[in-house]
Enzyme design. Sequence first.
Site: not given
Ligand code: ATP
Length: 302
Positions: A12, A142
């Site tokens: 997203k 999210d």
């Molecule tokens: P958001 O925009 O929802 O804040 P993001 O895109 O910044 O998320 P994500 O990639 O969702 O970040 O990852 C956030 C944290 O979740 C990371 O520290 C990661 O280690 C942990 N995590 C747990 N499971 C997963 C997964 N399947 N994929 C990615 N990260 C994961």
Amino acid sequence: MTNEITVRVPAKVNLYLGVGAPRPDGFHPLDTVYQAIGLYDDVTAGPADDWRVDVRTSDHVAAEALPPAGDNIVDRAARLLAAHHGVDVRGELRVDKDIPVAAGLAGGSADAAGALVALDRLWQLETPDDDLLRLAGELGSDVPFALVGGSAHGTGRGELVHRVPDEGGWWWVVVPFREGLSTPDVYRRFDQLHPDAPVVPTGPLAVLGALQDGDVRALARALHNDLQAAALDLRPELADVIAAGEEAGGLRGMVSGSGPTVVLLCGSGDEARQVAGTLAPSYDTVLIAPAPVAGAHLVVRA
Ligand code: ATP
């Protein structure tokens, strides 16, 4: 895996992200417009006597940023869904990640949503949509949007989502970075920079109007992210990426959610390809994504 079920789930961007002062429960109230973009993770579930998770990453995804085995958000999704129905956590789950990690693209949330849908099928639970959305909201702010997809207005802490009319066919150039940004760190910096944030964040009227009209220039003008200043404070070089993308022909660049991914709204698919081509020599990864796209959906194999 035999009898496997694959669910494809999008990343997203936040077209609008209004953030208020922290609530008593510690969460920040949000008034946001999400848009699902054509960058996906696939979550594949198959039968097994025990519980196994295998996460595979594409070249531009930093595998080292993923949590240790057992701690992945898909493990939590499985436990939550199983507890809700009083069934055992059993199966083999493979996550093929193409969405960069800790990028502000909600890749983890996408995987959680994919796991809920895939395991609901595998375990033949037929969970009603409202229950699935509630469980998704417990897993992360999210996650409900990753189920819904398209373009949607998000309130509460982002978990209360309603689809909104979107007449556009939009094109994004996406510039992710291997080194992620921690969402809690960005919110902490937001609190330091905005000690006077309102209790109720401001709303996204101009973005909703531009979506309804399918007007890309109006959307470019209306894009807004309250977390951008905090993300730029932690990663000042992102401002250069936004400037380079706009100079290359992007209508408007912004930080996606809590960053560090920079996204550039472009006037057409051709313009997106041109912008991406100009940026490609300077950055490790430059992607193109159409939007809006569907939320978590089954992949039917021929
Ligand atoms: P958001 O925009 O929802 O804040 P993001 O895109 O910044 O998320 P994500 O990639 O969702 O970040 O990852 C956030 C944290 O979740 C990371 O520290 C990661 O280690 C942990 N995590 C747990 N499971 C997963 C997964 N399947 N994929 C990615 N990260 C994961």
